[in-house]
Design a protein around this motif. Structure first.
Motif, PDB file in Angstrom:
ATOM      1  N   GLN A 206       7.681  22.487 -10.335  1.00  4.33           N
ATOM      2  CA  GLN A 206       7.962  21.178  -9.745  1.00  4.33           C
ATOM      3  C   GLN A 206       9.296  20.632 -10.258  1.00  4.33           C
ATOM      4  O   GLN A 206       9.613  19.466 -10.036  1.00  4.33           O
ATOM      5  N   GLY A 504       5.176  12.204 -10.871  1.00  7.48           N
ATOM      6  CA  GLY A 504       5.045  10.749 -10.875  1.00  7.48           C
ATOM      7  C   GLY A 504       5.092  10.111  -9.496  1.00  7.48           C
ATOM      8  O   GLY A 504       5.333   8.912  -9.379  1.00  7.48           O
ATOM      9  N   GLU A 703      -0.071   9.929  -6.128  1.00  6.15           N
ATOM     10  CA  GLU A 703      -1.096   9.985  -7.164  1.00  6.15           C
ATOM     11  C   GLU A 703      -1.958   8.724  -7.197  1.00  6.15           C
ATOM     12  O   GLU A 703      -3.127   8.780  -7.589  1.00  6.15           O
TER      13      GLU A 703
HETATM   14 MO1  MOS Z   1       2.193  14.555 -11.309  1.00  2.00          MO
HETATM   15  S1  MOS Z   1       0.613  14.961 -12.594  1.00  2.00           S
HETATM   16  O1  MOS Z   1       3.122  13.372 -12.183  1.00  2.00           O
HETATM   17  O2  MOS Z   1       2.948  16.096 -11.218  1.00  2.00           O
END
Ligand code: MOS
Length: 736
Positions: A206, A504, A703
């Motif tokens: 990521q 995030g 999230e």
């Molecule tokens: Mo998310 S757990 O901030 O990749």
């Protein structure tokens, strides 16, 4: 005409469903060889002897690396400025700190040859019994770690004094299990060195930019000699947001054998070679007046971590910000060191665990005071962040609660537990609210207007599966006045303008803001050419009179226009490049407290004989500022609710206390929801433009949607059964 605000389908959807999207493991590389890892079967001790001669002689084997012959890496101290998932480096010494720790790496012509050779390695251990996490003794075992991202403890006012004098007190302990990310796509690294000494890593990450930085520091390679590429992710959920030992091992192995190396973790290896979500033991004390006004909140959390890293799960953070408490709010975090690998963020870190405790306790307070759970929350709403004293930029929590309740039909709920039935089932309805950190991060982007009038957006940001390719195309298309299909987007490569990681839930507000700035810069260059370039069509006009649309520039109120393609041709330019550099004020230095909010409503039915909980329906109401794409946003919400249902009812990683090993280690042993578990999910967006959060008006969403699902379900289970389950997941035996 405007693409922003429209429910646009994924621009990469066709690529994905036709198999055209290349995920990391799918990338074909010439002459690639395969690495297989061998891992420790003990959790604490050392490798007393390791004999790899039979493995070295096995067919196809190029090299066997153990701590004895592995090139040395640079040990770093932990820092939040470096994306190092765990600081303990692989194959550098004979120590064993956790079960499943790499102890050898075999590189061979085929994966089968490498895996087979690995079974021929003979290991003798000196073993001690492992330290394992015990929720019953967690508080006594806990120590205060050094501060990490935020202060470990906080105190505003005098919470304990306020709670002591309260009319109504709730004090309970809530426990949540370890969980694993379990993305469908396994972690994988392909490492290739070229003749000039440049290392290219195709890595399921990521965070391409952070991975480059970490590999540079640990392996001592200049950053400009490293490329990291990740164009598509098959799920990450935070597990791929930091770098893990296998990526370093792949890079070193490729150097040693002088061939491209492919190292893919097995599903079982993903339970020890990359992070997981740490269990938490949380204690909440609430003090309130008889009419349900909070006067004191105390929230303390303990989590296990590895013996070498102090990972803190900031579960109590939510209580610093969500509700007003006139007398004071205090929080603290501690850790217990045990023999396991280092935990890491997992969608949604901090908030999803913390809200289970806080919003369960609020439900307990509602019953203790006899106040409706929605009304109790409305009565404790606040315009000011209790922690910082700053006003919230925008806070539509009230709308989340009232509009969500209206959509759900909350007014038809009978408040008494066990009072609503459907045949043999008890029906329960529960609510929970949530606050979610909004991140402001810098990022760069480049937008190129091509000679054919199309545009290319480029940034070293990511589409983790949430729709970044799509929303960036929408923003660039509107800014330039182009049709959506005239905009291409390239992401996930460190050779593109530096951007921030896909963590995030920050990409729409930040990386995409950089795209808007870059597109504006390109548009301004085009306007400049139209006003003052060769054979300028708008010569003499003011810049403010020029508008864009339909792939052309036009003069307001005049029947004069020119396409981008004509403009570039007239000026003999092959392209026009706009650079965007979004550099927001750090959240901590801002004037406003910026958070996203939600209220979620769950209805369950519980079989009284079997203790089985089924989700009947769910309403989620979200304030994530302006919604750029209602379709991808709704998909996020659906995914988040399903994720939260897993947290509530199914997910738990179990540790064998004797071996210290996570024992699920497969989808068959780790339950996640399937389609059959999920009923109708109703999603509402109630927020508006938040100018403090982002130039696009958007706040973090992804999230947020996974937060407070579990307490809403637990509160619904209490309403259905009269049983308060304070230990997740809510399994059958806890209701019998
Ligand atoms: Mo998310 S757990 O901030 O990749």
């Amino acid at each position: 005409m405007n693409a922003v605000g429209q429910p646009i389908s994924r621009v990469d959807g066709r690529l994905k469903v036709t198999g055209g999207a290349r995920y990391t493991a799918d990338i074909p590389l010439q002459a690639i060889v395969h690495a297989a890892m061998v891992y420790s079967t003990i959790a604490n001790g050392r490798v007393a002897a390791i004999d790899s001669t039979a493995a070295e002689d096995a067919p196809g084997v190029l090299v066997v690396l153990t701590y004895k012959n592995m090139p040395r890496m640079n040990q770093l101290a932990w820092s939040h400025l470096r994306p190092q998932g765990q600081t303990y480096l692989p194959l550098q010494d004979d120590r064993i700190y956790y079960s499943g720790q790499p102890i050898a790496l075999v590189v061979a012509a085929t994966l089968d040859q490498a895996t087979h050779a690995g079974t021929l390695i003979k290991v003798a251990y000196e073993s001690s019994s492992p330290a394992v996490f015990d929720r019953r003794t967690a508080k006594e075992d806990a120590v205060e770690p050094p501060q990490r991202m935020w202060p470990l403890s906080s105190s505003v006012g005098d919470a304990d004094e306020a709670i002591a004098r309260a009319d109504v007190r709730i004090e309970q302990t809530y426990t949540l299990p370890d969980r694993h990310h379990n993305p469908m796509e396994p972690h994988v690294t392909l490492a290739v060195w070229d003749d000039a000494g440049t290392l290219t890593l195709y890595d399921s990450t990521q965070m391409v930019v952070g991975t480059r930085k970490l590999v540079s520091l640990v392996l001592g390679i200049a950053e400009d000699k490293i490329n990291v590429v990740c164009e598509f992710l098959g799920g990450g959920f935070g597990g791929k947001s930091w770098s893990w030992p296998h990526t370093l091992l792949a890079a070193v192995a490729a150097k040693v054998v002088n061939r491209p190396v492919r190292l893919q973790l097995s599903r079982a290896q993903m339970y020890s070679m990359v992070g997981h979500q740490a269990a938490t033991v949380q204690t909440i004390a609430l003090g309130a007046t008889r009419d349900g006004k909070l006067i004191g909140i105390r929230h303390d959390s303990v989590n296990p971590t590895s013996v070498f890293d102090d990972y803190v799960e900031y579960a109590a953070m939510v209580s610093r910000h969500l509700w007003r408490a006139s007398g004071g709010i205090a929080t603290s975090h501690k850790v217990v060191h045990v023999n396991r690998n280092s935990p890491v963020v997992l969608r949604a870190p901090m908030e999803a665990q913390g809200h289970f405790a806080l919003e369960s306790a609020m439900d307990e307070l509602a019953y203790a005071t006899g106040i409706d759970p929605v009304g109790l929350r409305l009565g404790n709403d606040t315009d000011t962040d209790p922690y910082s004293g700053r006003p919230f930029s925008t806070r539509a929590l009230r709308e989340c609660l009232t509009k969500g309740a209206a959509r759900f039909g909350w007014d038809k709920r009978a408040p008494e537990p066990r009072s609503m039935r459907d045949g043999r089932y008890f029906i329960g309805q529960g609510v929970a609210a949530a606050i979610f950190t909004h991140w402001r991060w810098p990022g760069k982007a480049r937008v190129t207007l091509n000679s054919d009038g199309s545009a290319l957006v480029e940034a070293a940001a990511h589409d983790i599966g949430t729709g970044t390719y799509t929303v960036m195309a929408q923003v660039a298309a509107d800014t330039l006045g182009l049709a959506l299909d005239r905009v291409a987007v390239r992401l996930g490569d460190t050779r593109l303008p530096e951007s921030h990681p896909a963590i995030g839930s920050s990409t729409v507000a930040n990386a995409t803001a950089a795209v808007m700035l870059a597109a504006k810069a390109a548009r301004e260059k085009a306007m400049e050419l139209a006003l003052t370039g060769r054979d300028a069509p708008f010569a003499g006009a003011a810049p403010g009179d020029v508008i864009v649309g339909d792939g052309r520039l036009s003069l307001v109120r005049m029947n004069q226009n020119i396409t981008y393609a004509e403009l570039l041709a007239r000026n003999e330019l092959s392209n026009l490049v706009g650079d965007g550099n979004y550099d927001p004020v750090e959240e901590i230095k801002g004037l406003k407290a910026i958070f996203s909010f939600s209220a979620v409503f769950a209805e369950v039915r519980v079989d009284p004989e079997l203790g089985l909980v089924r989700l009947n329906r769910f309403v989620g109401a979200y304030d994530a500022g302006r919604i750029i794409n209602p379709k991808t946003a709704r998909s996020q919400a659906i995914g988040g609710i399903i994720w939260g249902a897993g947290q509530a009812l199914l997910e738990q990683s179990e540790t064998d206390p004797a071996s210290g090993q996570f024992i699920n280690r497969n989808y068959s042993g780790y339950l996640v929801p399937t389609n059959a578990d999920i009923p109708e999910l109703d999603v509402l967006f109630v927020g508006g433009f938040d100018e403090e959060a982002s130039p696009l008006g958007a706040k973090g969403l992804g999230e947020l949607t996974a937060v407070s699902v579990a307490p809403a379900i637990a509160n619904a289970v209490y309403h259905a059964t009269g049983k308060r389950v304070r230990d997740l997941p809510i399994t059958i035996e806890k209701l019998l």
